[in-house]
Structure formats: structure tokens, C-alpha cells
Design an enzyme around this catalytic site. Structure first.
Site, PDB file in Angstrom:
ATOM      1  CG  PHE A  13      -1.589   1.212   1.612  1.00 30.67           C
ATOM      2  CD1 PHE A  13      -2.196   2.043   0.659  1.00 30.67           C
ATOM      3  CD2 PHE A  13      -1.625   1.607   2.954  1.00 30.67           C
ATOM      4  CE1 PHE A  13      -2.812   3.238   1.044  1.00 30.67           C
ATOM      5  CE2 PHE A  13      -2.230   2.790   3.339  1.00 30.67           C
ATOM      6  CZ  PHE A  13      -2.817   3.610   2.388  1.00 30.67           C
ATOM      7  CB  THR A 134       3.838   1.909  13.020  1.00 31.96           C
ATOM      8  OG1 THR A 134       2.558   2.112  13.601  1.00 31.96           O
ATOM      9  CG2 THR A 134       4.543   0.845  13.867  1.00 31.96           C
ATOM     10  CG  ASP A 135       0.717   5.799  15.274  1.00 29.24           C
ATOM     11  OD1 ASP A 135       0.588   4.596  14.964  1.00 29.24           O
ATOM     12  OD2 ASP A 135      -0.204   6.635  15.162  1.00 29.24           O
ATOM     13  CD  GLU A 136      -0.614  -0.176  15.414  1.00 22.66           C
ATOM     14  OE1 GLU A 136      -0.483  -1.239  16.040  1.00 22.66           O
ATOM     15  OE2 GLU A 136      -1.475  -0.004  14.534  1.00 22.66           O
ATOM     16  CE1 TYR A 160       3.136  -3.599  11.721  1.00 20.62           C
ATOM     17  CE2 TYR A 160       1.897  -2.176  13.217  1.00 20.62           C
ATOM     18  CZ  TYR A 160       2.668  -2.347  12.077  1.00 20.62           C
ATOM     19  OH  TYR A 160       2.978  -1.254  11.297  1.00 20.62           O
ATOM     20  CE  LYS A 164       7.284  -1.214  11.208  1.00 23.67           C
ATOM     21  NZ  LYS A 164       7.855  -1.350   9.824  1.00 23.67           N
TER      22      LYS A 164
HETATM   23  P1  NAD Z   1       1.390  -3.592   3.271  1.00 22.68           P
HETATM   24  O1  NAD Z   1       1.053  -4.800   4.088  1.00 22.68           O
HETATM   25  O2  NAD Z   1       0.316  -2.990   2.416  1.00 22.68           O
HETATM   26  O3  NAD Z   1       2.617  -3.909   2.308  1.00 22.68           O
HETATM   27  C1  NAD Z   1       3.746  -4.613   2.737  1.00 22.68           C
HETATM   28  C2  NAD Z   1       4.519  -5.051   1.494  1.00 22.68           C
HETATM   29  O4  NAD Z   1       5.708  -5.723   1.943  1.00 22.68           O
HETATM   30  C3  NAD Z   1       3.758  -6.053   0.621  1.00 22.68           C
HETATM   31  O5  NAD Z   1       3.876  -5.696  -0.730  1.00 22.68           O
HETATM   32  C4  NAD Z   1       4.454  -7.380   0.886  1.00 22.68           C
HETATM   33  O6  NAD Z   1       4.417  -8.271  -0.225  1.00 22.68           O
HETATM   34  C5  NAD Z   1       5.871  -6.916   1.203  1.00 22.68           C
HETATM   35  N1  NAD Z   1       6.601  -7.880   2.052  1.00 22.68           N
HETATM   36  C6  NAD Z   1       6.151  -8.478   3.174  1.00 22.68           C
HETATM   37  N2  NAD Z   1       7.091  -9.306   3.680  1.00 22.68           N
HETATM   38  C7  NAD Z   1       8.169  -9.203   2.851  1.00 22.68           C
HETATM   39  C8  NAD Z   1       9.466  -9.777   2.846  1.00 22.68           C
HETATM   40  N3  NAD Z   1       9.839 -10.659   3.797  1.00 22.68           N
HETATM   41  N4  NAD Z   1      10.325  -9.446   1.863  1.00 22.68           N
HETATM   42  C9  NAD Z   1       9.956  -8.562   0.909  1.00 22.68           C
HETATM   43  N5  NAD Z   1       8.736  -7.996   0.841  1.00 22.68           N
HETATM   44  C10 NAD Z   1       7.854  -8.297   1.812  1.00 22.68           C
HETATM   45  O7  NAD Z   1       1.994  -2.536   4.290  1.00 22.68           O
HETATM   46  P2  NAD Z   1       1.722  -0.959   4.420  1.00 22.68           P
HETATM   47  O8  NAD Z   1       0.471  -0.754   5.195  1.00 22.68           O
HETATM   48  O9  NAD Z   1       1.891  -0.329   3.105  1.00 22.68           O
HETATM   49  O10 NAD Z   1       2.945  -0.557   5.387  1.00 22.68           O
HETATM   50  C11 NAD Z   1       4.237  -0.307   4.830  1.00 22.68           C
HETATM   51  C12 NAD Z   1       5.184   0.053   5.954  1.00 22.68           C
HETATM   52  O11 NAD Z   1       4.728   1.224   6.610  1.00 22.68           O
HETATM   53  C13 NAD Z   1       5.291  -1.012   7.045  1.00 22.68           C
HETATM   54  O12 NAD Z   1       6.614  -1.050   7.500  1.00 22.68           O
HETATM   55  C14 NAD Z   1       4.369  -0.510   8.150  1.00 22.68           C
HETATM   56  O13 NAD Z   1       4.802  -0.963   9.406  1.00 22.68           O
HETATM   57  C15 NAD Z   1       4.546   0.989   7.999  1.00 22.68           C
HETATM   58  N6  NAD Z   1       3.401   1.809   8.408  1.00 22.68           N
HETATM   59  C16 NAD Z   1       2.143   1.567   7.925  1.00 22.68           C
HETATM   60  C17 NAD Z   1       1.088   2.406   8.275  1.00 22.68           C
HETATM   61  C18 NAD Z   1      -0.317   2.195   7.730  1.00 22.68           C
HETATM   62  O14 NAD Z   1      -1.241   2.907   8.161  1.00 22.68           O
HETATM   63  N7  NAD Z   1      -0.543   1.283   6.809  1.00 22.68           N
HETATM   64  C19 NAD Z   1       1.316   3.479   9.146  1.00 22.68           C
HETATM   65  C20 NAD Z   1       2.621   3.672   9.643  1.00 22.68           C
HETATM   66  C21 NAD Z   1       3.651   2.851   9.250  1.00 22.68           C
HETATM   67  O1  DAU Z   2      -1.154   3.443  13.429  1.00 23.69           O
HETATM   68  C1  DAU Z   2      -0.449   2.957  12.324  1.00 23.69           C
HETATM   69  C2  DAU Z   2      -0.914   1.556  11.989  1.00 23.69           C
HETATM   70  O2  DAU Z   2      -2.192   1.685  11.361  1.00 23.69           O
HETATM   71  C3  DAU Z   2       0.055   0.807  11.076  1.00 23.69           C
HETATM   72  O3  DAU Z   2       1.278   0.638  11.730  1.00 23.69           O
HETATM   73  C4  DAU Z   2      -0.527  -0.554  10.686  1.00 23.69           C
HETATM   74  O4  DAU Z   2       0.337  -1.203   9.777  1.00 23.69           O
HETATM   75  C5  DAU Z   2      -1.880  -0.330  10.024  1.00 23.69           C
HETATM   76  O5  DAU Z   2      -2.482  -1.572   9.709  1.00 23.69           O
HETATM   77  C6  DAU Z   2      -2.793   0.468  10.944  1.00 23.69           C
HETATM   78  O6  DAU Z   2      -3.131  -0.317  12.116  1.00 23.69           O
HETATM   79  P1  DAU Z   2      -4.600  -0.326  12.750  1.00 23.69           P
HETATM   80  O7  DAU Z   2      -4.759  -1.541  13.564  1.00 23.69           O
HETATM   81  O8  DAU Z   2      -4.915   0.978  13.390  1.00 23.69           O
HETATM   82  O9  DAU Z   2      -5.478  -0.417  11.378  1.00 23.69           O
HETATM   83  P2  DAU Z   2      -6.806  -1.255  11.051  1.00 23.69           P
HETATM   84  O10 DAU Z   2      -7.323  -0.765   9.727  1.00 23.69           O
HETATM   85  O11 DAU Z   2      -6.620  -2.712  11.205  1.00 23.69           O
HETATM   86  O12 DAU Z   2      -7.809  -0.772  12.189  1.00 23.69           O
HETATM   87  C7  DAU Z   2      -8.144   0.612  12.365  1.00 23.69           C
HETATM   88  C8  DAU Z   2      -9.057   0.700  13.570  1.00 23.69           C
HETATM   89  O13 DAU Z   2     -10.323   0.101  13.224  1.00 23.69           O
HETATM   90  C9  DAU Z   2      -8.571  -0.051  14.790  1.00 23.69           C
HETATM   91  O14 DAU Z   2      -8.933   0.683  15.947  1.00 23.69           O
HETATM   92  C10 DAU Z   2      -9.319  -1.381  14.745  1.00 23.69           C
HETATM   93  C11 DAU Z   2     -10.624  -1.005  14.077  1.00 23.69           C
HETATM   94  N1  DAU Z   2     -11.255  -2.031  13.196  1.00 23.69           N
HETATM   95  C12 DAU Z   2     -10.455  -2.642  12.274  1.00 23.69           C
HETATM   96  C13 DAU Z   2     -10.990  -3.587  11.422  1.00 23.69           C
HETATM   97  C14 DAU Z   2     -10.114  -4.299  10.403  1.00 23.69           C
HETATM   98  C15 DAU Z   2     -12.605  -2.278  13.286  1.00 23.69           C
HETATM   99  O15 DAU Z   2     -13.324  -1.684  14.121  1.00 23.69           O
HETATM  100  N2  DAU Z   2     -13.142  -3.214  12.436  1.00 23.69           N
HETATM  101  C16 DAU Z   2     -12.381  -3.877  11.502  1.00 23.69           C
HETATM  102  O16 DAU Z   2     -12.928  -4.742  10.767  1.00 23.69           O
END
Ligand code: NAD
Ligand code: DAU
Length: 357
Positions: A13, A134-136, A160, A164
Site C-alpha cells: 500500500f 509506525t506510531d503503534e 505487530y 516494529k
Molecule cells: P502492506 O502490508 O500494504 O505492504 C507490505 C509489502 O511488503 C507487501 O507488498 C508485501 O508483499 C511486502 N513484504 C512483506 N514481507 C516481505 C518480505 N519478507 N520481503 C519482501 N517484501 C515483503 O503494508 P503498508 O500498510 O503499506 O505498510 C508499509 C510500511 O509502513 C510497514 O513497514 C508498516 O509498518 C509501515 N506503516 C504503515 C502504516 C499504515 O497505516 N498502513 C502506518 C505507519 C507505518
Molecule cells: O497506526 C499505524 C498503523 O495503522 C500501522 O502501523 C498498521 O500497519 C496499520 O495496519 C494500521 O493499524 P490499525 O490496527 O490501526 O489499522 P486497522 O485498519 O486494522 O484498524 C483501524 C481501527 O479500526 C482499529 O482501531 C481497529 C478497528 N477495526 C479494524 C478492522 C479491520 C474495526 O473496528 N473493524 C475492523 O474490521
């Protein structure tokens, strides 16, 4: 100066969006994407750029040290944006092993490969390694707590978040001990195009289109700080190009929204923008289900440091960003429909069987 940028996880993503952003903003840079194409990786996200010869795509794992050594040398990599990870909190609760393997060991392997490559270079003064986190890692806030910032102590609470946090510590240790030019960023929840359907926002939109229940965990009062993914990509670009090695930058949207309010906003947008829906109003689909174990109550980021030091701030409001996101999912069914595979459906069924029990 020539830049050869490796983006790990570039079929996912955020990194997929970053690839598009970088290709447009820096047409002279060489781009290489390394991605293992796990369930969350989708080559279609970057296929037009691969087909146009704009980037080299390498299908492989960040734990594969010989592959990393070859790739770094062959493409003369000078910059790394490391985003490959297992990213979904719910999956980390049911299967933490993959999170340790990729997020901890994979980051270690990549740091070691980059260190060897960097140490063998003649003039790596401008090289950079950005570790995206991540902020988590900071844990959970109560409603009256101030937002997280760069000095907040780590307190990860899910597998998770713990994985991280471990990878952040490794990245900083490699900077401190070996002088590797590492930067770390900790960002809040992203949303926007190319978001995998298991996450709250795309899950809600797709379930509305399919007439399925929208599962809200607990009472829906948990709060997240939402950032439009394009704003995050601009922040990562600032940190990679202008941030100081050894520094950490907190990135957030200043957009705190409770989950139930967010879902209701999405329902209203879908009622307005989707031409036909199986159930209307969409809010009728909301279903409260049992809570995520250890569910963090609230996340919020104080992004003053990156604003003051690098001049970055979010440009997209949550109202604008959610509307754009809804429009994108309505216009790109061919991107998300293939992701609803049998394997994905059985994962979701297991999730909800447990939550509805
Ligand atoms: P995502 O799950 O959408 O994408 C992860 C990608 O990494 C995928 O394309 C997957 O195929 C690849 N991958 C997984 N394991 C692998 C491996 N061993 N070798 C090579 N490729 C691999 O993740 P995202 O939500 O886009 O998050 C990207 C980064 O940003 C992560 O490090 C996540 O912790 C961080 N992050 C995400 C969010 C969020 O809201 N999604 C917020 C803050 C930080
Ligand atoms: O804060 C950054 C993080 O945000 C990233 O590090 C993670 O990679 C990313 O997945 C995201 O984590 P969250 O757990 O916050 O995202 P998620 O979309 O899974 O959930 C968002 C909120 O919604 C959380 O409080 C849980 C809730 N939720 C989630 C799902 C999937 C629901 O209520 N129903 C659902 O079906």
C-alpha cells in the site's frame, strides 16, 4: 548527484504509492522495487511503471542475503526506503511468527547487507537508509494524554507493534554503532488508493458495495489519527532527501477520528457517491463485534518536528481524502476485486466467526 533508490515492499500500500510519487517527482532517479509478493503485495499496483521500464522489479525476500548483496551491487543502490513488512495487527495476534521473521529478522538482514555495500563504497557521503515505522510502537493514549512525539518512550502492546519496535531499535543501533546513515520515521494510520481490503477503510467501502456487514470492534470509540497516503509519501521524500541521519521524525495527520464516526462518514459518502447499493442507507450494515484483544485506545501524533525542521505538513483534510478514497475504490474495482480470493475469504470468515461467537 545520481540517486539509485531501492524501495522494499513496493507492491504494498504505502510503498506502492511512494513508487508512483517518486517516479513522477524524480524522473532521473533509478528505481528498484524488492517485494516478496505476500498476500498483501500486488504487482498490479506498480505494473504500469514496470511495463514502461521506469523501474526494475525484483521478486524476492528481504531475508535473502545473497539476493540483497547482488541487488545492491548490480543496481549501485545509494538510497533505501525500507517499507517491506507484515503490517496487519489482527494477523499478528493469530500468527506472530511471520512478523518476527520479516519485521525483525528481515530488517536485520537488510541493514547488514546495506552496511557491507556502504562500507565497500568510495564516497557514500550522500547515501541514506530510511526505516519506515509506525506510531503503534509508542503504545496507547488515554483521551486526555498529549500526542506522541519523538521523545515518547516505547511501549508496544501487540505482536505487530513489538516487532516494529524491535526493528526500530536495530535501525538506530546500526546508525549509532556503525555510523550507517539511517533515518527513522514513525507514522500514524494511512489511507488512500491501493489499500489492501482487510484494513478498516477499504473493508468498509467494499462491504458496503457487496451488501455485507461492517464489523466495528468493541463500541467503536477507539481513536486513530488518519493521514492521506500521498501526504505520507511527501513526508518520506522530505526525510530521505533532507533529514539528518540519526534522527527520528514523527509523521501524523492531525486528524483524530473515532472508528464509529469514521465508518459513519464513509457510509454517508457511499450513499452519496455510489450509483447503486444493495442496502441503503449503508449505516444499516454496521455491526458491533467483539473487540480486538489488547486494542489500543487512541493514537495521535505531534508532527511539529518535521513541520519545523523540514517544512512538511499534511495538505489533504480528512474530508477531502475520504472523498478521494471512495471515488478511487468506485473507479478501480478491477484493482480490488481479484484480491477477494478464496484464501482471503476464508481468512475473513475465521476472523468474524471468532468475533461474532
Ligand atoms: P502492506 O502490508 O500494504 O505492504 C507490505 C509489502 O511488503 C507487501 O507488498 C508485501 O508483499 C511486502 N513484504 C512483506 N514481507 C516481505 C518480505 N519478507 N520481503 C519482501 N517484501 C515483503 O503494508 P503498508 O500498510 O503499506 O505498510 C508499509 C510500511 O509502513 C510497514 O513497514 C508498516 O509498518 C509501515 N506503516 C504503515 C502504516 C499504515 O497505516 N498502513 C502506518 C505507519 C507505518
Ligand atoms: O497506526 C499505524 C498503523 O495503522 C500501522 O502501523 C498498521 O500497519 C496499520 O495496519 C494500521 O493499524 P490499525 O490496527 O490501526 O489499522 P486497522 O485498519 O486494522 O484498524 C483501524 C481501527 O479500526 C482499529 O482501531 C481497529 C478497528 N477495526 C479494524 C478492522 C479491520 C474495526 O473496528 N473493524 C475492523 O474490521
Amino acid at each position: 548527484m545520481t540517486r539509485h533508490l531501492l524501495i522494499t515492499g513496493g507492491a504494498g500500500f504505502i510503498a506502492g504509492n511512494l513508487v508512483h510519487h517518486w517516479a513522477a517527482a524524480h524522473p532521473n532517479d533509478t528505481l528498484v522495487v524488492l517485494d516478496a509478493l505476500t498476500y498483501a503485495g500486488n504487482r498490479a499496483t506498480i505494473e504500469p511503471l514496470i511495463a514502461a521500464g521506469r523501474l526494475s522489479f525484483v521478486h524476492g525476500n528481504i531475508n535473502d542475503r545473497p539476493l540483497l548483496d547482488r541487488l545492491l551491487a548490480e543496481h549501485a543502490i545509494t538510497h533505501v526506503a525500507h517499507l517491506a513488512a507484515e503490517s496487519h495487527v489482527d494477523r499478528s495476534i493469530t500468527g506472530p511468527g511471520a512478523f518476527l521473521a520479516t519485521n525483525v529478522n528481515g530488517t536485520f538482514t537488510l541493514l547488514e547487507a546495506f552496511r557491507a555495500h556502504w562500507q565497500s563504497a568510495d564516497s557514500p557521503g550522500h547515501w541514506r537508509f530510511l526505516h519506515v515505522s509506525t506510531d503503534e510502537v509508542f503504545g496507547s493514549l488515554e483521551p486526555s494524554d498529549p500526542p506522541f512525539n519523538e521523545t515518547t518512550a516505547y511501549s508496544p502492546r501487540s505482536p505487530y507493534a513489538a516487532s516494529k519496535a524491535a526493528s526500530d531499535h536495530l535501525a538506530r543501533a546500526w546508525q549509532h554503532t556503525y555510523g550507517l546513515p539511517v533515518l527513522v520515521s514513525n507514522c500514524s494510520n494511512n489511507y488512500g488508493p491501493y489499500h489492501f481490503p482487510e484494513k478498516l477503510i477499504p473493508l468498509t467501502l467494499i462491504n458496503i458495495l457487496l451488501g455485507r456487514s461492517i464489523p466495528v470492534y468493541g463500541d467503536g470509540s477507539n481513536v486513530r489519527d488518519w493521514l492521506y497516503v500521498e501526504d505520507h509519501c511527501r513526508a518520506l521524500e522530505s526525510v530521505l532527501l533532507r533529514g539528518e541521519p540519526g534522527r527520528t521524525y514523527c509523521i501524523g495527520g492531525c486528524n483524530e477520528v473515532a472508528n464509529l464516526d469514521l465508518v459513519r462518514l464513509l457510509c454517508a459518502l457511499m450513499d452519496e457517491l455510489a450509483p447503486e447499493l444493495p442496502i441503503r442507507p449503508s449505516e444499516e450494515l454496521i455491526r458491533f463485534v467483539s473487540d480486538r484483544p489488547g486494542h489500543d485506545r487512541r493514537y495521535a501524533i505531534d508532527a511539529s518536528l518535521i513541520q519545523n525542521e523540514l517544512g512538511w505538513q499534511p495538505q489533504v483534510t480528512v474530508e477531502q481524502g475520504l472523498r478521494r478514497t471512495v471515488e478511487w475504490y468506485l473507479a478501480h474495482r478491477s484493482w480490488w476485486q481479484p484480491l477477494l480470493s478464496d484464501q482471503y475469504a476464508s481468512y475473513m470468515e475465521q476472523q468474524y466467526a471468532a468475533r461474532l461467537a
